[in-house]
Design a protein around this motif. Structure first.
Motif, PDB file in Angstrom:
ATOM      1  N   THR A 125      66.293  18.996 -19.691  1.00  0.00           N
ATOM      2  CA  THR A 125      66.891  19.244 -18.374  1.00  0.00           C
ATOM      3  C   THR A 125      65.821  19.194 -17.277  1.00  0.00           C
ATOM      4  OG1 THR A 125      68.451  20.680 -19.524  1.00  0.00           O
ATOM      5  CG2 THR A 125      68.429  20.817 -17.124  1.00  0.00           C
ATOM      6  N   TRP A 126      64.671  19.812 -17.534  1.00  0.00           N
ATOM      7  CA  TRP A 126      63.563  19.765 -16.561  1.00  0.00           C
ATOM      8  C   TRP A 126      63.182  18.323 -16.247  1.00  0.00           C
ATOM      9  CZ3 TRP A 126      59.992  23.547 -19.716  1.00  0.00           C
ATOM     10  CH2 TRP A 126      60.279  24.869 -19.377  1.00  0.00           C
ATOM     11  N   ALA A 151      63.436  16.365 -12.777  1.00  0.00           N
ATOM     12  CA  ALA A 151      62.239  15.836 -12.107  1.00  0.00           C
ATOM     13  C   ALA A 151      62.414  14.342 -11.847  1.00  0.00           C
ATOM     14  CB  ALA A 151      61.000  16.102 -12.960  1.00  0.00           C
ATOM     15  N   ALA A 152      62.977  13.636 -12.830  1.00  0.00           N
ATOM     16  CA  ALA A 152      63.197  12.186 -12.682  1.00  0.00           C
ATOM     17  C   ALA A 152      64.145  11.898 -11.526  1.00  0.00           C
ATOM     18  CB  ALA A 152      63.755  11.609 -13.989  1.00  0.00           C
ATOM     19  N   CYS A 153      65.153  12.763 -11.343  1.00  0.00           N
ATOM     20  CA  CYS A 153      66.104  12.629 -10.216  1.00  0.00           C
ATOM     21  C   CYS A 153      65.363  12.716  -8.885  1.00  0.00           C
ATOM     22  CB  CYS A 153      67.082  13.800 -10.216  1.00  0.00           C
ATOM     23  SG  CYS A 153      68.542  13.549 -11.144  1.00  0.00           S
ATOM     24  N   ILE A 154      64.552  13.771  -8.744  1.00  0.00           N
ATOM     25  CA  ILE A 154      63.831  14.003  -7.483  1.00  0.00           C
ATOM     26  C   ILE A 154      62.870  12.838  -7.207  1.00  0.00           C
ATOM     27  CG2 ILE A 154      62.129  15.533  -6.359  1.00  0.00           C
ATOM     28  CD1 ILE A 154      64.934  16.761  -6.519  1.00  0.00           C
ATOM     29  N   LEU A 155      62.181  12.396  -8.241  1.00  0.00           N
ATOM     30  CA  LEU A 155      61.211  11.298  -8.062  1.00  0.00           C
ATOM     31  C   LEU A 155      61.913  10.004  -7.657  1.00  0.00           C
ATOM     32  CD1 LEU A 155      59.014  12.371 -11.041  1.00  0.00           C
ATOM     33  CD2 LEU A 155      58.059  11.844  -8.787  1.00  0.00           C
ATOM     34  N   ALA A 156      63.061   9.735  -8.285  1.00  0.00           N
ATOM     35  CA  ALA A 156      63.779   8.492  -7.969  1.00  0.00           C
ATOM     36  C   ALA A 156      64.356   8.533  -6.552  1.00  0.00           C
ATOM     37  CB  ALA A 156      64.890   8.273  -8.986  1.00  0.00           C
ATOM     38  N   ALA A 157      64.760   9.733  -6.119  1.00  0.00           N
ATOM     39  CA  ALA A 157      65.417   9.846  -4.811  1.00  0.00           C
ATOM     40  C   ALA A 157      64.425   9.974  -3.659  1.00  0.00           C
ATOM     41  CB  ALA A 157      66.357  11.050  -4.821  1.00  0.00           C
ATOM     42  N   ASN A 158      63.144  10.161  -3.978  1.00  0.00           N
ATOM     43  CA  ASN A 158      62.146  10.394  -2.919  1.00  0.00           C
ATOM     44  C   ASN A 158      60.944   9.473  -3.083  1.00  0.00           C
ATOM     45  OD1 ASN A 158      63.160  12.997  -1.418  1.00  0.00           O
ATOM     46  ND2 ASN A 158      63.502  13.330  -3.612  1.00  0.00           N
ATOM     47  N   LEU A 211      60.981  22.738 -13.279  1.00  0.00           N
ATOM     48  CA  LEU A 211      61.089  21.576 -12.377  1.00  0.00           C
ATOM     49  C   LEU A 211      59.916  21.545 -11.394  1.00  0.00           C
ATOM     50  CD1 LEU A 211      64.854  21.524 -11.420  1.00  0.00           C
ATOM     51  CD2 LEU A 211      63.510  19.539 -12.058  1.00  0.00           C
ATOM     52  N   GLN A 212      59.650  22.706 -10.797  1.00  0.00           N
ATOM     53  CA  GLN A 212      58.540  22.795  -9.839  1.00  0.00           C
ATOM     54  C   GLN A 212      57.208  22.486 -10.531  1.00  0.00           C
ATOM     55  OE1 GLN A 212      59.290  26.816  -8.759  1.00  0.00           O
ATOM     56  NE2 GLN A 212      60.614  26.305  -7.024  1.00  0.00           N
ATOM     57  N   LEU A 242      56.959  18.708 -11.270  1.00  0.00           N
ATOM     58  CA  LEU A 242      56.798  17.915 -10.042  1.00  0.00           C
ATOM     59  C   LEU A 242      55.448  18.179  -9.377  1.00  0.00           C
ATOM     60  CD1 LEU A 242      60.421  18.205  -8.621  1.00  0.00           C
ATOM     61  CD2 LEU A 242      59.314  16.103  -9.418  1.00  0.00           C
ATOM     62  N   SER A 243      55.006  19.443  -9.367  1.00  0.00           N
ATOM     63  CA  SER A 243      53.720  19.692  -8.706  1.00  0.00           C
ATOM     64  C   SER A 243      52.585  19.080  -9.518  1.00  0.00           C
ATOM     65  CB  SER A 243      53.501  21.183  -8.422  1.00  0.00           C
ATOM     66  OG  SER A 243      53.596  21.928  -9.598  1.00  0.00           O
ATOM     67  N   ALA A 244      52.673  19.152 -10.854  1.00  0.00           N
ATOM     68  CA  ALA A 244      51.614  18.553 -11.680  1.00  0.00           C
ATOM     69  C   ALA A 244      51.622  17.032 -11.519  1.00  0.00           C
ATOM     70  CB  ALA A 244      51.812  18.936 -13.141  1.00  0.00           C
ATOM     71  N   ALA A 245      52.790  16.421 -11.583  1.00  0.00           N
ATOM     72  CA  ALA A 245      52.863  14.962 -11.424  1.00  0.00           C
ATOM     73  C   ALA A 245      52.333  14.556 -10.041  1.00  0.00           C
ATOM     74  CB  ALA A 245      54.303  14.487 -11.606  1.00  0.00           C
TER      75      ALA A 245
END
Ligand code: ZN
Ligand code: ZN
Length: 423
Positions: A121-122, A126-133, A408-409, A412-415
């Motif tokens: 789920t995480w 994360a993949a959703c946020i990355l694809a949308a931004n 999720l945070q 995303l913050s590490a990536a």
């Protein structure tokens, strides 16, 4: 805050409820190792819709998703997908009641008692946020959903498939990142440079005797005595051969021989598991196990030497020092004093490092607390942290909020430490 966690904070609140629904659905439909067909289909379909280039069935049920977004590093994010062969006993309304056939045909309960449903789920979130931004980052994303972590098969199967079908099939990562939910206050993350998880080795050892009538022991070579003596002597590896400052574990979890009280059986089997925190200790212990088993068989006058079979083998998880510093900096910015430096490695094992080890790529693996913060704080006060149901307990299940948000945070913050260099 990283531009990616800012994007997460600004995301449509519907995303969180969709992710919660996904988590509960995965939790109710756990699948055994290397049988994660449904889970793989759900993630592959979702990643397709998000615009990733999706390759299915990499290493049986693994899914590899690529998103190229300009010049920049290639960052691999990994989650494992499998459940465990055990019945769930959490009493949660979304508890699993699934039963399935294990590899030997036995019907077993299946449960996400290690939290891999949360990992999936995480990563999907994360993949959703990355694809949308895509304006917020630059580089190439390699999102990997891995099968069979619990049997140490999945990462190896994916790497084999990946390499056999040709280098260049997928971009080579510059950094590999992964995370695991565990006991700890939800809302916190913890990391450790260097060795962060033990190596784990499981062996099956068959000791050969000679069967006979129980009333005539003189005609036998008794494998029960051999197994009993071996079991006791094996305990002296950790207590007598390894320095007290060097952590090591040797557990014999299964000892089997015979069917009836008056039959001396032909053989006995020992199944053991060991955990070590350095390659030298690991090799030393594997040699000592062989030495002791062979010597005990000799002592009994066995006519055939013992047989050793590897059940599974997990390498050490040893985080890259420089890359961990980068992750730690991102975590401190994101989480402040809820980003914790772990004092010691955990006595648990993962096959995550097989990717980095196989390709010579640095990796970082960290932990996200999944226990209700109030429950955890009270347990710390009462010195009862060891009583909190941990991963692989039938009572284990993370508290969905804020564990979901924190993972999720963290991802995303590490990536972002690689993908958003100006941030
Ligand atoms: Zn596990
Ligand atoms: Zn796990």
């Amino acid at each position: 805050m990283s531009p990616l966690t800012q994007a997460l904070a600004a995301a449509d609140p519907a995303l969180m409820s969709e992710l919660e629904a996904l988590y509960k659905d995965l939790h109710q439909h756990p699948e055994l190792s290397m049988q994660e067909v449904r889970t793989a289909r759900i993630v592959a379909d979702a990643m397709d819709k998000l615009g990733y280039e999706v390759t299915r069935e990499v290493g049986v049920t693994g899914v590899v998703c690529v998103l190229k977004n300009g010049a920049g590093p290639t960052v691999m994010l990994r989650a494992d997908m499998d459940g465990l062969p055990m019945a769930e006993n959490t009493g949660l309304p979304y508890a699993s009641t699934v039963k399935a056939r294990d590899t030997d045909g036995t019907e077993v309960g299946v449960a996400h008692s290690c939290g891999h449903d949360m990992h999936v789920t995480w990563l999907l979130g994360a993949a959703c946020i990355l694809a949308a931004n895509r304006a917020a980052w630059q580089g190439t994303l390699l999102i990997v959903f891995q099968p069979g972590e619990e049997t140490a098969e999945g990462a190896a199967a994916m790497v084999k498939d990946w390499d056999e079908k040709g280098q260049g099939r997928f971009p080579k990562p510059d950094i590999i990142l992964g995370q695991h939910v565990m006991v700890g206050a939800a809302g916190t993350v913890s990391y450790r440079p260097g060795v962060t998880l033990s190596a784990g080795d499981s062996l099956k050892i068959t000791l050969f005797g000679r069967g006979s009538h129980g009333s005539q022991p003189q005609t036998s070579i008794d494998p029960v005595i051999m197994a009993a003596a071996t079991t006791l002597r094996l305990q002296t590896i950790v207590s007598r051969e390894i320095a007290p400052t060097e952590p090591a574990v040797l557990t014999i979890g299964s000892l089997q021989a015979g069917t009836k009280e008056n039959i001396i059986p032909d053989d006995a089997t020992i199944k053991l598991n060991m955990r070590t925190f350095s390659e030298d200790t690991r090799e030393y212990m594997l040699k000592s196990i062989r030495r002791i088993c062979c010597a005990e068989c000799d002592a009994s006058g066995a006519e055939r030497p013992p047989e050793f079979t590897t059940i599974n083998s997990y390498p050490l998880t040893e985080n890259d020092l420089v890359a961990t510093q980068k992750v730690a900096k991102a975590f401190h910015q994101q989480f402040g004093d809820k980003s914790l430096l772990a004092g010691s490695p955990a006595s648990a094992s993962e096959d995550f490092s097989i990717f980095g080890r196989s390709w010579g790529v640095p990796y970082v693996f960290w932990f996200v607390g999944g226990t209700s913060p109030e429950v955890y704080a009270k347990a710390v006060q009462d010195k009862t942290v060891n009583k909190i149901p941990s991963n692989h307990s039938p009572q284990f299940a993370p508290k969905i909020h804020p564990t979901l948000e924190t993972g999720l945070q963290a991802m995303l913050s590490a990536a972002g430490a690689w993908l958003c260099p100006g941030a």
